[in-house]
Design an enzyme around this catalytic site. Structure first.
Site, PDB file in Angstrom:
ATOM      1  N   GLU A  87      12.121 -27.891 -26.028  1.00 50.66           N
ATOM      2  CA  GLU A  87      11.339 -27.639 -27.759  1.00 50.66           C
ATOM      3  C   GLU A  87      12.437 -27.386 -28.734  1.00 50.66           C
ATOM      4  O   GLU A  87      13.063 -26.396 -27.928  1.00 50.66           O
ATOM      5  CB  GLU A  87      10.529 -26.711 -27.859  1.00 50.66           C
ATOM      6  N   ARG A  95       8.631 -21.298 -12.116  1.00 51.11           N
ATOM      7  CA  ARG A  95       9.764 -20.470 -12.889  1.00 51.11           C
ATOM      8  C   ARG A  95      11.032 -20.057 -12.443  1.00 51.11           C
ATOM      9  O   ARG A  95      10.660 -19.240 -11.800  1.00 51.11           O
ATOM     10  CB  ARG A  95       9.069 -19.785 -14.197  1.00 51.11           C
ATOM     11  N   LYS A 130      11.982 -17.402 -25.042  1.00 48.88           N
ATOM     12  CA  LYS A 130      12.604 -17.986 -26.111  1.00 48.88           C
ATOM     13  C   LYS A 130      12.115 -17.185 -27.012  1.00 48.88           C
ATOM     14  O   LYS A 130      12.658 -16.982 -28.168  1.00 48.88           O
ATOM     15  CB  LYS A 130      12.475 -19.633 -26.674  1.00 48.88           C
TER      16      LYS A 130
HETATM   17  P1  ATP Z   1       9.402 -20.969 -23.221  1.00 53.18           P
HETATM   18  O1  ATP Z   1       8.510 -19.506 -22.661  1.00 53.18           O
HETATM   19  O2  ATP Z   1      11.662 -19.743 -22.865  1.00 53.18           O
HETATM   20  O3  ATP Z   1       9.638 -21.094 -24.874  1.00 53.18           O
HETATM   21  P2  ATP Z   1       9.487 -22.619 -22.656  1.00 53.18           P
HETATM   22  O4  ATP Z   1       8.993 -24.023 -21.574  1.00 53.18           O
HETATM   23  O5  ATP Z   1       7.736 -23.393 -23.946  1.00 53.18           O
HETATM   24  O6  ATP Z   1      10.006 -22.538 -22.674  1.00 53.18           O
HETATM   25  P3  ATP Z   1      10.716 -25.995 -22.939  1.00 53.18           P
HETATM   26  O7  ATP Z   1      11.740 -25.388 -24.744  1.00 53.18           O
HETATM   27  O8  ATP Z   1       9.339 -26.188 -23.392  1.00 53.18           O
HETATM   28  O9  ATP Z   1      10.464 -24.495 -23.040  1.00 53.18           O
HETATM   29  O10 ATP Z   1      11.205 -26.374 -22.178  1.00 53.18           O
HETATM   30  C1  ATP Z   1      11.431 -27.465 -21.567  1.00 53.18           C
HETATM   31  C2  ATP Z   1      12.111 -27.105 -19.944  1.00 53.18           C
HETATM   32  O11 ATP Z   1      12.456 -26.676 -19.466  1.00 53.18           O
HETATM   33  C3  ATP Z   1      10.634 -27.729 -19.280  1.00 53.18           C
HETATM   34  O12 ATP Z   1      10.046 -28.737 -19.060  1.00 53.18           O
HETATM   35  C4  ATP Z   1      10.147 -26.289 -19.033  1.00 53.18           C
HETATM   36  O13 ATP Z   1       9.470 -26.421 -17.936  1.00 53.18           O
HETATM   37  C5  ATP Z   1      11.676 -25.745 -18.565  1.00 53.18           C
HETATM   38  N1  ATP Z   1      11.668 -24.501 -18.216  1.00 53.18           N
HETATM   39  C6  ATP Z   1      11.716 -23.920 -19.393  1.00 53.18           C
HETATM   40  N2  ATP Z   1      11.754 -22.419 -18.947  1.00 53.18           N
HETATM   41  C7  ATP Z   1      11.875 -22.200 -17.614  1.00 53.18           C
HETATM   42  C8  ATP Z   1      11.998 -21.797 -16.444  1.00 53.18           C
HETATM   43  N3  ATP Z   1      12.260 -20.047 -16.427  1.00 53.18           N
HETATM   44  N4  ATP Z   1      12.642 -22.175 -15.165  1.00 53.18           N
HETATM   45  C9  ATP Z   1      12.632 -23.511 -14.959  1.00 53.18           C
HETATM   46  N5  ATP Z   1      12.301 -23.862 -15.987  1.00 53.18           N
HETATM   47  C10 ATP Z   1      11.763 -23.394 -17.346  1.00 53.18           C
HETATM   48 MG    MG Z   2       7.155 -25.361 -23.884  1.00 51.67          MG
END
Ligand code: ATP
Ligand code: MG
Length: 556
Positions: A36, A262, A272
């Site tokens: 995102e 994760r 984020k």
């Molecule tokens: P955050 O919780 O930091 O906002 P998010 O999952 O909302 O992370 P996205 O932009 O939706 O952020 O993530 C893009 C991809 O990265 C998704 O497929 C998510 O599963 C993966 N991802 C995000 N954080 C991690 C993590 N800590 N370890 C592994 N993969 C991750």
């Molecule tokens: Mg997300």
């Protein structure tokens, strides 16, 4: 099979892919990385990038970059740009153009109509409080909203009017009609569209309704022909919804979702939202502050793409807890830079030494190579002078037993130069040592002194030739391993107030013309990198400490 090195050791996802290829279920695999654009990427995302792009590489498949841009208020082009830069910098290229969930808004809308027509979606006007109440709890089934009984005609009309902007933000939603008694809360008639009058970074004001993530994601995957949709474990409970949506729509493709754990790193945070808070509250200088666990912060600090990819390989992919010590990451960058970074001398905490028997024109200076294993890196003169800087820590007035560095009456080898003896110290009015008077043994250049062993070797710089440098020393951002584990305590409470220390040090003249983002090993100190933005070749030397060398006094 590819003959290029694999991006990771075997893991359960690779096993699934290999079975799918062997059985002929898929001739080509297609993965995607779906961020995102609501912040900069962090080390957790790097894990996901290495996984998705790495699998595509290893199995000669493709990987899409798709922005999940369904939350207009939080998203920006700046974030989208930084994400593309980071993916490229990590060494990956997505297939074709960048994709955006918003490219599919019209199709998503039509699929919603298909659900309504099939009696599988309805427009609801419960208030948010009522929604919560009707939803039930983990132990109690939910209640049906009165709108659940609306006819297809009524729903089609209401949904069209939602799109047309007839209703206020938040006053109505479109819900999938699944099961209000499901033990999986995600299936209790989840919201799939909401009304939001927000300017979208790509579609502007064309829409006032936006699809929800769960609904958007599976359809986007299907439209792109994704074969393996990889996400983190918190989406495991969403998988039945992913499948429900695709099972009930006329789309041929049904990608399979697989979840992995994760990455969490000790002494930092990978969220984020919380990283944004650090930026907004000015605890750091920005998303790319070298202390941040963001890809751009790590880049600025001096991490290399190879070291991050190697890290992803080492931590692996599984469903079990993936909390990793920063030491693993630091080990990866040390190993990478050990072979890549030229070695020079720098003095971070200087103490002046006068070499009393230095004779201009007679005392010799030697050449030194930039890397013991890489003669092709070249060499330079390391000039000795009458006055030199040494590291204050390399001298002790009251040395402990086993001290191999300088002490009064003791000797050390000056790296690439003579053996030096400390004859006496000069102190200021407060008794602080401000200068050492030393002499060199003229007979020790390139050979051991006769009749005695000198074990210690220290780094140094001739004052006349040394260049001043701003040296930024970083420490971990938080004082505890899991700063955000306690929900009742603001994670900022645990910020390490000493995470940045700026010192005025000295470096060899060789560093002067270095371009931004040049890596060095400062002998005996650590790995450093000229700052990406503020270092000015030939003008102002600014270096970030990437990582310290392992403590290795004993070995010297
Ligand atoms: P955050 O919780 O930091 O906002 P998010 O999952 O909302 O992370 P996205 O932009 O939706 O952020 O993530 C893009 C991809 O990265 C998704 O497929 C998510 O599963 C993966 N991802 C995000 N954080 C991690 C993590 N800590 N370890 C592994 N993969 C991750
Ligand atoms: Mg997300």
């Amino acid at each position: 099979m590819s003959n290029t090195p694999q991006s990771s050791a075997s893991n359960f996802i690779r096993s699934i892919i290999e079975v799918d290829i062997a059985s002929g279920k898929h001739a080509n695999i297609i993965t995607r990385f779906p961020p995102e654009p609501n912040g900069y990427l962090h080390i957790g995302h790097a894990k996901s990038i290495c996984l998705n792009f790495g699998l595509a590489q290893d199995y000669q498949g493709r990987c899409n970059l798709r922005f999940d841009d369904t939350n207009p208020e939080k998203e920006s082009q700046e974030y989208a740009r930084s994400i593309q830069d980071d993916v490229h910098w990590l060494g990956f290229q997505w297939d074709g153009e960048v994709r955006w969930a918003s490219d599919y808004f019209e199709q998503l809308y039509r699929f919603a109509i298909e659900l309504i027509e099939k009696g599988l979606a309805y427009v609801d006007d419960l208030t948010p409080e009522q929604m919560r109440e009707y939803r039930g709890t983990l132990t109690q089934a939910g209640k049906s909203s009165p709108s659940r009984e609306l006819s297809v005609i009524e729903n089609l009309d209401l949904f069209a009017r939602m799109r047309a902007g007839e209703f206020a933000d938040g006053s109505r939603v479109l819900r999938a009609k699944i099961d209000m008694a499901s033990s999986n809360m995600n299936l209790r008639d989840p919201v799939i569209y909401r009304i939001r009058r927000a300017h979208h970074i790509r579609t502007g004001d064309a829409w006032c309704i936006y699809p929800m993530y769960d609904y958007t994601h599976c359809i986007s995957d299907a439209l792109e022909g994704i074969t393996h949709s990889l996400c983190t474990l918190e989406f495991e409970d969403h998988r039945p919804l992913y499948d429900w949506v695709l099972d009930n729509l006329s789309i041929d493709c049904h990608p399979r979702q697989y979840e992995f754990s994760r990455l969490e790193l000790h002494y930092t945070i990978t969220s984020k939202r919380k990283l944004l808070q650090l930026v907004n509250d000015k605890h750091v200088s920005g998303w790319d502050d070298p202390r941040m666990p963001t890809v751009s912060g790590m880049r600025r600090r001096g991490y290399t793409p190879d070291s991050i990819r190697e890290f992803a390989k080492r931590i692996g992919v599984s469903k079990s807890n993936n909390t990793v010590d920063v030491g693993v990451l630091e080990g990866c960058v040390r190993e990478d830079l050990e072979m890549k970074a030229p070695r020079v001398m720098a003095v971070v905490n200087p103490l002046k030494v006068v070499v009393t028997n230095f004779i201009e024109g007679q005392t010799v200076s030697r050449m030194a190579s930039y890397h013991p294993q890489h003669p092709e890196f070249g060499e330079r003169l390391v000039p000795l002078g009458k006055e030199i800087w040494i590291e204050a820590d390399d001298f002790s007035e009251n040395p402990p037993v086993g001290w191999q560095r300088l002490a009064i009456g003791g000797e050390v080898r000056l790296r690439y130069s003579y053996v030096l003896r400390c004859d006496y110290v000069v102190k200021d009015a407060l008794g602080k040592v401000v200068e050492l008077r030393c002499s060199i043994d003229q007979d020790t250049l390139g050979k051991n002194p006769i009749g005695r062993k000198v074990k210690g070797v220290i780094h140094w710089l001739a004052i006349e030739h040394a260049l001043p440098a701003e040296i930024r020393l970083y420490d971990r951002l938080f004082t505890v391993p899991e700063p955000d584990v306690d929900k009742d305590v603001d994670f900022c409470t645990y910020l390490n107030q000493q995470s940045l220390q700026v010192v005025d040090g000295w470096v060899e003249a060789a560093v002067s013309e270095a371009a931004p983002e040049t890596h060095y090993q400062f002998e005996r100190i650590g790995y450093f990198c000229t700052d990406r933005y503020e270092h000015q070749p030939g003008k102002k030397i600014i270096l970030n400490r990437t990582v310290a060398l392992k403590d290795s006094w004993a070995k010297e």
